[in-house]
Design an enzyme around this catalytic site. Structure first.
Site: not given
Ligand SMILES: *[C@@H]1O[C@H](CO)[C@@H](O)[C@H](O)[C@H]1NC(C)=O
Ligand SMILES: *[C@@H]1O[C@H](CO)[C@@H](O)[C@H](O)[C@H]1NC(C)=O
Ligand SMILES: *[C@@H]1O[C@H](CO)[C@@H](O)[C@H](O)[C@H]1NC(C)=O
Ligand SMILES: *[C@@H]1O[C@H](CO)[C@@H](O)[C@H](O)[C@H]1NC(C)=O
Ligand SMILES: *[C@@H]1O[C@H](CO)[C@@H](O)[C@H](O)[C@H]1NC(C)=O
Ligand SMILES: *[C@@H]1O[C@H](CO)[C@@H](O)[C@H](O)[C@H]1NC(C)=O
Ligand SMILES: *[C@@H]1O[C@H](CO)[C@@H](O)[C@H](O)[C@H]1NC(C)=O
Length: 804
Positions: A528-530, A532-533, A535, A549, A642
């Site tokens: 995962g990617r968002g 804040s960072g 994962v 993360k 978010d």
């Protein structure tokens, strides 16, 4: 819920008439009425001598508590599947009466007495003026009151609770809850819920030879747990919607918050304070509890024993090497040594890793070497010593124990206990003894299923009223399987001890960067990617799969500050919030370790069309509960900021858990406005208008985003792209998702707007009313004016109520 209440009503009516018919048939003198008049009595010998409240919910009478032993009690009328009842009050819990000739009477002097053949066992003496008339009424609330003719209350059972508070029954400085001794023995046990001298509501162990506070956590300041000591009014009360509030600022809402089910707050025999809701099928469900890990309840396993907690099985008790269970029928007595030891004997120390005995040390000695610590222990004639690395000291601390109590073993605890045994004691490399509990005895423990709630779609069956009581189906044999890795004569190896330590009382672990690098095989598998960072999937040293993360935050924030925030997040505990297991703060690296969710994010699942209607509804409700907890129920008020399908993860059963919370600035509940956001957070398409118009940021921004997520789930259309529409003149543009849905609702074909906006991938097996309700909720949540949006707990209520 309304439906359920109606069912309860019908069922109780039916039950009542059955009772009355039965008693008439048997020719017994039945007093199945809500009152007892002055001068009359209820006898233990006549099973019909029971008061039943006029709504049928509660009964009062003599209840069998043992062989030829009865207590005058109030209970929920409807029995459980095994024929027992849920008791809510007892007059004479510690002095049961005989099954012959005992009775409760109201004298002409307005005294209530319970007599056992001859002597008075229990009495309430409320003599007013001579000749005044009174009667004992069992009210619909479960309160037994002695009232005069002009409804003046002389006495009420609500004023002297036993182990249960009912809705509307206040707890105050003169009252306390006292647990039962065991599941089957209702006499006074060792746990208390009371307002302490400093005005804080606490759970206290008051054992025969020890006494200690275990809730709120005594290693954290009350203030940091949201309590105040300065309100001396000392009152607490549960209301009928499942909201509990106390004058020390302690408050919570049940997970099924809302008017509907009957609830009770009970200090259970195991020392845990639990809120129960009576669900449709007559089963009591735990909808809140004070302690999620029952090994943290003092006295859980008795002295010299070690408790280990398995979320699937609850607590298990066991004895350390060299000790044996004292009383094979009862862990309350703990373990006893199998050896005799005087201070001058030659001794060995057995190393028990990950074991902590709370309290009972002579001193907290900082920066001690192992040899120094050992010497302190020998000199003080200790029973054991605890030796543990504290990274903030950069050194070890030494605790020499004079008693072994509150033993707890948990893998994330990095300290080691060195237990003193005589040199002659034959334990060398022998397989560890196992002490099992005798399974045929009654010592069983309740499964700790936090927030486990059945979401019933089945038709209700009024005949199955109390199919089971929580825990009874989950009886378990508690037995010990301890594998202690002990080696003798070996001094501690520093490298194995630095690999993580427990942040005081927060229950999660610090990892080193190299550990996490290894766990993720060099940050290999991205899941995962968002904002804040990124994962990564990883396998921790204990073989647990985790989501790790790597935060994008610059490391100018000091470790202390980071730790302060992270430990707050780590303390949040709800079935619809992702669980944080630990963190790493090393140099410029900041990482968080979370539980891994098999089915990935809601975003992925929506894309692959793997969710039918029922799952989508469950996800909507679960997510709302998780957010409601964040906003309103936990000690610190947390905005998510978010909320989007990428941050809603699904476990193997497609139950949702909200992730990525708490990364936005933590807000204090006291601050009326959520100021302090210097830069816009959130994701295009899900962001509330407040961000754009620079209005105060409150919990309502999450409500808005949640509403958008609901719309996306129901329509299958992406809010970040919008909905392509064609205008009357053939012009094409993209309309905002919420505008499009609202337009459809208001539009010409308003009767079938629901069908028009639906995601076809959801299938047709849905309930149209529920669906429409859900869309209505989503529309309310996405009101442009934040004051028009409901709160998250209102959302939960609306969704739950709308269910059939
Ligand atoms: C409950 O426990 C108490 C104290 O151990 C004991 O005296 C009493 O007899 C027990 N009552 C029953 C009904 O077993
Ligand atoms: C109850 O109180 C009255 C007046 O206070 C007293 O005369 C009477 O003896 C008391 N009864 C008992 C059983 O203690
Ligand atoms: C006492 O309460 C009952 C039931 O609520 C009511 O019917 C009655 O009128 C009341 N009596 C007085 C004197 O207030
Ligand atoms: C604790 O228990 C003892 C007897 O075991 C009792 O005398 C004392 O009042 C209890 N303390 C509290 C605070 O209940
Ligand atoms: C103290 O608590 C009571 C009851 O919860 C509440 O009504 C009162 O406003 C509180 N007082 C202060 C000063 O907060
Ligand atoms: C620990 O003690 C040693 C010597 O006793 C000293 O050199 C060292 O600086 C101390 N460390 C801390 C963190 O106090
Ligand atoms: C278990 O307890 C029961 C009743 O207390 C007793 O009859 C039985 O012998 C015990 N079994 C063992 C293996 O101790």
């Amino acid at each position: 819920m309304n439906f359920a209440a109606q069912e309860i009503f019908m069922a109780t009516k039916c039950f009542k008439s059955m009772l009355i018919i039965l008693f008439l048939f048997l020719g017994l003198t039945s007093s199945a009425v809500p009152y007892l008049s002055q001068g009359s009595s209820l006898s233990v010998e006549n099973p019909g001598d029971v008061l039943i409240s006029s709504n049928g919910m509660f009964s009062a009478g003599f209840y069998p508590v043992g062989q030829n032993a009865y207590c005058f009690s109030i209970w929920f009328t409807k029995p459980c599947h095994d024929g027992s009842h849920t008791l809510v009050w007892m007059a004479n819990r510690d002095v049961p009466v005989n099954g012959k000739r005992s009775k409760l009477s109201i004298l002409e002097t307005n005294e209530i007495i319970i007599t056992d053949a001859e002597p008075v066992i229990w009495t309430i003496n409320k003599s007013v003026k001579d000749g005044s008339w009174s009667q004992l009424n069992l009210l619909d609330s479960g309160n037994l009151v002695l009232q005069t003719r002009d409804n003046l209350t002389l006495w009420q059972s609500f004023d002297s609770p036993t182990d249960t508070l009912l809705p509307g029954q206040p707890l105050n400085q003169h009252k306390r809850l006292v647990s039962a001794r065991s599941r089957t023995n209702h006499s006074s046990g060792k746990y208390r819920l009371l307002f302490d001298d400093d005005n804080v509501l606490r759970l206290v162990l008051n054992g025969s030879d020890t006494s200690s506070i275990y809730w709120p956590d005594s290693t954290i300041l009350d203030y940091h747990q949201g309590r105040t000591r300065y309100n001396y009014s000392r009152t607490a009360v549960l209301d009928s919607s499942g909201y509990f509030t106390s004058s020390d600022k302690m408050e919570f809402r049940s997970t099924d918050f809302g008017i509907g089910p009957w609830r009770r707050l009970t200090l259970d025999f195991d020392g845990n304070l639990r809120l129960y809701s009576l669900e449709e099928q007559g089963v009591w469900f735990v909808t809140w509890q004070a302690m999620s890990n029952s090994c943290r309840i003092h006295g859980a396993c008795g002295p010299n024993s070690i408790c280990s907690y398995d979320p699937g099985w609850g607590p298990k008790c066991g004895c350390p090497p060299g000790f044996k269970m004292k009383n094979h029928a009862d862990w309350n007595d703990g373990c006893e040594p199998e050896f005799e030891l005087s201070c001058n004997d030659d001794v060995n120390f057995v190393q028990l890793r990950h074991v902590n005995f709370f309290g009972y040390h002579y001193d907290n000695l900082r920066n001690y070497t192992f040899q120094e610590c050992l010497r302190v222990c020998l000199d003080s004639c200790c029973k054991a010593f605890q030796y543990r690395y504290f990274p903030e000291d950069g050194a070890y601390r030494c605790y020499s124990k004079w008693e072994l109590r509150n033993g707890h073993r948990y893998n994330s605890y990095s300290g080691t206990l060195y237990l003193k045994l005589p040199k002659s004691f034959p334990y060398n490399n022998k397989p560890v003894r196992e002490f099992k509990l005798n399974c045929s005895n009654k010592q069983t423990r309740q499964l700790d299923r936090l927030y486990l709630k059945k979401t019933g779609y089945e038709t209700l069956n009024i005949l199955i009223w109390c199919a089971s009581i929580i825990g009874l189906l989950e009886l378990m044999c508690v037995f010990l399987v301890f594998v202690f890795l002990y080696r003798t004569g070996e001094s501690p190896d520093a490298s194995t001890m630095t690999s993580g330590y427990l942040v005081a009382a927060t229950g999660f672990k610090r990892f080193t960067y190299s550990e996490l690098k290894k766990a993720t095989r060099g940050f290999h598998e991205e899941i995962g990617r968002g904002g804040s960072g990124v994962v990564y999937k990883g396998v921790l040293p204990d073989q647990q799969i985790a989501a790790i993360k790597r935060l994008n935050i610059e490391a100018h924030q000091g470790e202390d500050e980071f730790l302060a925030e992270v430990s707050t997040i780590g303390r949040l505990n709800h079935m619809n919030l992702i669980e944080m297991w630990g963190y790493c703060a090393e140099g410029k690296h900041r990482l968080l370790v979370y539980e891994y969710m098999e089915n990935g994010s809601l975003a992925n699942n929506l894309m692959s069309n793997s969710l039918d209607w029922k799952r989508r509804l469950d996800i909507a409700v679960g997510t709302a509960k998780g957010l409601a907890y964040l906003h309103e129920e936990c000690l610190e008020w947390v905005l998510h900021c978010d909320v989007k399908p990428h941050n809603i993860l699904l476990d193997s059963n497609y139950h949702p858990k909200v992730s990525d919370f708490g990364l936005s600035k933590l807000l204090n509940q006291d601050s009326p406005k959520g100021s302090g956001f210097s830069k816009i957070r959130g994701t295009r398409g899900y962001m509330a208008p407040e961000w754009v118009y620079n209005l105060p940021i409150t919990a309502k921004v999450d409500i808005y985003s949640y509403g958008i997520v609901l719309l996306e789930m129901m329509t299958g259309k992406s809010p970040s792209v919008g909905v392509p529409v064609v205008g009357t003149n053939g012009e094409k543009w993209h309309q905002r998702l919420e505008t499009w849905v609202k337009g459809k609702k208001m539009g010409a074909s308003a009767t079938c707007w629901v069908e028009e906006v639906l995601d076809p991938a959801m299938g047709y097996d849905y309930d149209r009313n529920e669906l429409e309700n859900l869309l209505e909720v989503a529309i309310k949540c996405t009101e442009a004016d934040r004051h028009g949006r409901p709160s998250m707990s209102q959302v939960v209520q609306m969704l739950v109520r709308g269910r059939n």
